[in-house]
Design a protein around this motif. Structure first.
Motif, PDB file in Angstrom:
ATOM      1  N   ARG A  32       3.737  -5.461 -11.510  1.00  0.00           N
ATOM      2  CA  ARG A  32       2.958  -6.500 -11.009  1.00  0.00           C
ATOM      3  C   ARG A  32       2.276  -6.098  -9.736  1.00  0.00           C
ATOM      4  NH1 ARG A  32       6.607  -9.976 -11.260  1.00  0.00           N
ATOM      5  NH2 ARG A  32       7.439 -10.130  -9.097  1.00  0.00           N
ATOM      6  N   LEU A  33       2.982  -5.612  -8.534  1.00  0.00           N
ATOM      7  CA  LEU A  33       2.417  -5.100  -7.317  1.00  0.00           C
ATOM      8  C   LEU A  33       1.341  -4.160  -7.561  1.00  0.00           C
ATOM      9  CD1 LEU A  33       5.150  -4.641  -4.876  1.00  0.00           C
ATOM     10  CD2 LEU A  33       3.010  -3.433  -4.514  1.00  0.00           C
ATOM     11  N   PHE A  34       1.709  -3.138  -8.589  1.00  0.00           N
ATOM     12  CA  PHE A  34       0.692  -2.237  -8.745  1.00  0.00           C
ATOM     13  C   PHE A  34      -0.801  -2.841  -9.383  1.00  0.00           C
ATOM     14  CE2 PHE A  34      -1.477   1.381 -10.905  1.00  0.00           C
ATOM     15  CZ  PHE A  34      -1.271   2.302 -10.164  1.00  0.00           C
ATOM     16  N   LYS A  35      -0.600  -3.568 -10.220  1.00  0.00           N
ATOM     17  CA  LYS A  35      -1.655  -4.185 -11.043  1.00  0.00           C
ATOM     18  C   LYS A  35      -2.543  -4.907  -9.974  1.00  0.00           C
ATOM     19  CE  LYS A  35      -3.735  -6.265 -14.953  1.00  0.00           C
ATOM     20  NZ  LYS A  35      -3.809  -5.902 -16.135  1.00  0.00           N
ATOM     21  N   GLN A  36      -1.899  -5.907  -9.078  1.00  0.00           N
ATOM     22  CA  GLN A  36      -2.523  -6.526  -8.046  1.00  0.00           C
ATOM     23  C   GLN A  36      -3.517  -5.681  -7.069  1.00  0.00           C
ATOM     24  OE1 GLN A  36       0.585  -8.916  -6.168  1.00  0.00           O
ATOM     25  NE2 GLN A  36       0.509 -10.569  -7.740  1.00  0.00           N
ATOM     26  N   TYR A  69      -2.694   3.564 -15.761  1.00  0.00           N
ATOM     27  CA  TYR A  69      -3.223   4.591 -14.643  1.00  0.00           C
ATOM     28  C   TYR A  69      -2.520   5.747 -14.766  1.00  0.00           C
ATOM     29  CZ  TYR A  69      -3.134   6.862 -10.315  1.00  0.00           C
ATOM     30  OH  TYR A  69      -3.352   7.849  -9.341  1.00  0.00           O
ATOM     31  N   ILE A  70      -1.256   5.794 -15.399  1.00  0.00           N
ATOM     32  CA  ILE A  70      -0.648   7.078 -15.568  1.00  0.00           C
ATOM     33  C   ILE A  70      -1.400   7.815 -16.934  1.00  0.00           C
ATOM     34  CG2 ILE A  70       1.486   8.300 -16.958  1.00  0.00           C
ATOM     35  CD1 ILE A  70       3.150   5.492 -15.380  1.00  0.00           C
ATOM     36  N   LEU A  71      -1.561   7.238 -17.899  1.00  0.00           N
ATOM     37  CA  LEU A  71      -2.601   7.811 -18.844  1.00  0.00           C
ATOM     38  C   LEU A  71      -3.764   8.515 -18.340  1.00  0.00           C
ATOM     39  CD1 LEU A  71      -2.454   8.535 -21.844  1.00  0.00           C
ATOM     40  CD2 LEU A  71      -3.408   6.233 -22.432  1.00  0.00           C
ATOM     41  N   PHE A  72      -4.437   7.591 -17.649  1.00  0.00           N
ATOM     42  CA  PHE A  72      -5.845   7.895 -17.050  1.00  0.00           C
ATOM     43  C   PHE A  72      -5.775   9.391 -16.266  1.00  0.00           C
ATOM     44  CE2 PHE A  72      -8.453   7.781 -13.099  1.00  0.00           C
ATOM     45  CZ  PHE A  72      -9.809   7.924 -13.792  1.00  0.00           C
ATOM     46  N   ILE A  73      -4.645   9.388 -15.441  1.00  0.00           N
ATOM     47  CA  ILE A  73      -4.541  10.573 -14.567  1.00  0.00           C
ATOM     48  C   ILE A  73      -4.213  11.705 -15.362  1.00  0.00           C
ATOM     49  CG2 ILE A  73      -4.333   9.474 -12.267  1.00  0.00           C
ATOM     50  CD1 ILE A  73      -1.507  10.461 -12.512  1.00  0.00           C
ATOM     51  N   LYS A  74      -3.377  11.445 -16.394  1.00  0.00           N
ATOM     52  CA  LYS A  74      -3.374  12.631 -17.343  1.00  0.00           C
ATOM     53  C   LYS A  74      -4.516  13.122 -18.166  1.00  0.00           C
ATOM     54  CE  LYS A  74       1.537  11.660 -18.053  1.00  0.00           C
ATOM     55  NZ  LYS A  74       2.224  13.111 -18.036  1.00  0.00           N
ATOM     56  N   MET A  75      -5.323  12.180 -18.682  1.00  0.00           N
ATOM     57  CA  MET A  75      -6.574  12.483 -19.419  1.00  0.00           C
ATOM     58  C   MET A  75      -7.487  13.023 -18.349  1.00  0.00           C
ATOM     59  SD  MET A  75      -6.280  11.822 -22.625  1.00  0.00           S
ATOM     60  CE  MET A  75      -4.538  12.231 -22.604  1.00  0.00           C
ATOM     61  N   GLU A  76      -7.245  12.583 -17.011  1.00  0.00           N
ATOM     62  CA  GLU A  76      -8.515  13.326 -16.062  1.00  0.00           C
ATOM     63  C   GLU A  76      -8.213  14.792 -16.010  1.00  0.00           C
ATOM     64  OE1 GLU A  76     -11.338  12.049 -14.536  1.00  0.00           O
ATOM     65  OE2 GLU A  76     -11.142  10.759 -16.233  1.00  0.00           O
ATOM     66  N   GLU A  77      -7.009  14.908 -15.726  1.00  0.00           N
ATOM     67  CA  GLU A  77      -6.354  16.435 -15.495  1.00  0.00           C
ATOM     68  C   GLU A  77      -6.780  17.241 -16.905  1.00  0.00           C
ATOM     69  OE1 GLU A  77      -5.103  19.852 -13.494  1.00  0.00           O
ATOM     70  OE2 GLU A  77      -5.492  17.771 -12.853  1.00  0.00           O
ATOM     71  N   ALA A  78      -6.293  16.687 -18.008  1.00  0.00           N
ATOM     72  CA  ALA A  78      -6.648  17.450 -19.202  1.00  0.00           C
ATOM     73  C   ALA A  78      -8.162  17.802 -19.345  1.00  0.00           C
ATOM     74  CB  ALA A  78      -6.265  16.516 -20.450  1.00  0.00           C
ATOM     75  N   GLU A  84       0.928  -1.110   0.086  1.00  0.00           N
ATOM     76  CA  GLU A  84       0.301   0.051   0.058  1.00  0.00           C
ATOM     77  C   GLU A  84       0.743   1.436   0.101  1.00  0.00           C
ATOM     78  OE1 GLU A  84      -2.785  -0.350   3.217  1.00  0.00           O
ATOM     79  OE2 GLU A  84      -3.754  -2.107   2.525  1.00  0.00           O
ATOM     80  N   GLU A  85       2.000   1.313   0.689  1.00  0.00           N
ATOM     81  CA  GLU A  85       2.921   2.267   0.869  1.00  0.00           C
ATOM     82  C   GLU A  85       3.676   2.524  -0.718  1.00  0.00           C
ATOM     83  OE1 GLU A  85       5.820   2.029   3.941  1.00  0.00           O
ATOM     84  OE2 GLU A  85       4.432   1.997   5.432  1.00  0.00           O
ATOM     85  N   TYR A  86       3.848   1.428  -1.314  1.00  0.00           N
ATOM     86  CA  TYR A  86       4.457   1.621  -2.702  1.00  0.00           C
ATOM     87  C   TYR A  86       3.542   2.229  -3.577  1.00  0.00           C
ATOM     88  CZ  TYR A  86       8.633  -1.292  -1.473  1.00  0.00           C
ATOM     89  OH  TYR A  86       9.646  -1.727  -0.839  1.00  0.00           O
ATOM     90  N   VAL A  87       2.244   1.890  -3.350  1.00  0.00           N
ATOM     91  CA  VAL A  87       1.081   2.260  -4.423  1.00  0.00           C
ATOM     92  C   VAL A  87       0.767   3.845  -4.015  1.00  0.00           C
ATOM     93  CG1 VAL A  87      -1.610   2.188  -4.933  1.00  0.00           C
ATOM     94  CG2 VAL A  87       0.180   0.137  -4.730  1.00  0.00           C
ATOM     95  N   ASP A  88       0.902   4.035  -2.684  1.00  0.00           N
ATOM     96  CA  ASP A  88       0.599   5.495  -2.574  1.00  0.00           C
ATOM     97  C   ASP A  88       1.782   6.494  -2.963  1.00  0.00           C
ATOM     98  OD1 ASP A  88      -1.580   4.917  -1.038  1.00  0.00           O
ATOM     99  OD2 ASP A  88      -0.823   5.093   0.932  1.00  0.00           O
ATOM    100  N   GLN A  89       3.018   5.876  -2.957  1.00  0.00           N
ATOM    101  CA  GLN A  89       4.158   6.763  -3.377  1.00  0.00           C
ATOM    102  C   GLN A  89       4.046   6.789  -4.984  1.00  0.00           C
ATOM    103  OE1 GLN A  89       7.321   4.454  -1.866  1.00  0.00           O
ATOM    104  NE2 GLN A  89       7.542   5.788  -0.062  1.00  0.00           N
ATOM    105  N   VAL A  90       3.758   5.859  -5.649  1.00  0.00           N
ATOM    106  CA  VAL A  90       3.601   5.884  -7.023  1.00  0.00           C
ATOM    107  C   VAL A  90       2.559   6.912  -7.486  1.00  0.00           C
ATOM    108  CG1 VAL A  90       2.747   4.609  -9.208  1.00  0.00           C
ATOM    109  CG2 VAL A  90       4.185   3.430  -7.718  1.00  0.00           C
ATOM    110  N   ILE A  91       1.279   6.857  -6.990  1.00  0.00           N
ATOM    111  CA  ILE A  91       0.309   7.879  -7.039  1.00  0.00           C
ATOM    112  C   ILE A  91       0.861   9.228  -6.730  1.00  0.00           C
ATOM    113  CG2 ILE A  91      -1.910   8.677  -6.219  1.00  0.00           C
ATOM    114  CD1 ILE A  91      -2.687   5.641  -5.846  1.00  0.00           C
ATOM    115  N   HIS A  92       1.348   9.476  -5.560  1.00  0.00           N
ATOM    116  CA  HIS A  92       2.162  10.686  -5.308  1.00  0.00           C
ATOM    117  C   HIS A  92       3.039  11.248  -6.419  1.00  0.00           C
ATOM    118  CE1 HIS A  92       3.287  14.115  -2.927  1.00  0.00           C
ATOM    119  NE2 HIS A  92       4.669  13.601  -3.266  1.00  0.00           N
ATOM    120  N   VAL A 119      -4.234  -2.097  -7.401  1.00  0.00           N
ATOM    121  CA  VAL A 119      -5.128  -1.259  -8.031  1.00  0.00           C
ATOM    122  C   VAL A 119      -6.255  -1.797  -8.907  1.00  0.00           C
ATOM    123  CG1 VAL A 119      -5.199   0.821  -9.402  1.00  0.00           C
ATOM    124  CG2 VAL A 119      -3.445   0.450  -7.697  1.00  0.00           C
ATOM    125  N   GLY A 120      -5.738  -3.126  -9.810  1.00  0.00           N
ATOM    126  CA  GLY A 120      -6.366  -3.385 -10.875  1.00  0.00           C
ATOM    127  C   GLY A 120      -6.414  -3.111 -12.235  1.00  0.00           C
TER     128      GLY A 120
END
Length: 128
Positions: A52-56, A65-74, A16-24, A58-59
């Motif tokens: 692998r960790l992220f996919k498990q 995910y990177i593309l998703f947050i970029k499109m949401e911001e756009a 969870e910490e790794y995922v939080d750091q990725v999102i940040h 977050v789904g």
């Protein structure tokens, strides 16, 4: 009685910490081209392990995910600002506005320009 820490709980917490750091990291670097290797290097993790960790957790894949947050911001910027599509593209880390437009159309089913027109009209109607 001797108590041994539950390794599974520790591992889950670390994940969870790794995922939080990725999102940040992604949110802090939206204006840059983000590569999965940039994030794995930043976290000091193996690229394959991180994806692998992220996919498990977050789904979705990290790349998606990177593309998703970029499109949401756009989309937010298209709705709330009058910035040109070229400026918005660069603001979310796309060097090539045409590539941004192609990806936007592919993900949203309409051009960025059309998206802006439709959503700015909705905002005006809702304000009345």
């Amino acid at each position: 009685m001797i108590h041994f820490p539950n390794k599974q709980i520790e591992k889950s917490h670390r994940t969870e910490e790794y995922v939080d750091q990725v999102i940040h990291y992604c949110l802090q670097n939206l204006d840059k081209k983000i590569k999965v290797t940039d994030i794995s290097d930043y976290l000091g993790l193996n690229r394959s392990y991180l994806t692998r960790l992220f996919k498990q957790q977050v789904g979705s894949s990290l790349k998606d995910y990177i593309l998703f947050i970029k499109m949401e911001e756009a989309k937010k910027m298209l709705k709330k600002t009058s910035l040109s599509i070229q400026v918005i593209a660069r603001s979310v880390g796309f060097d090539d506005p045409l590539y941004f437009s192609r990806i936007f159309h592919q993900k949203e089913g309409q051009t960025a320009r059309k998206y802006r027109i439709c959503h700015q009209k909705k905002t005006i109607i809702q304000a009345d």
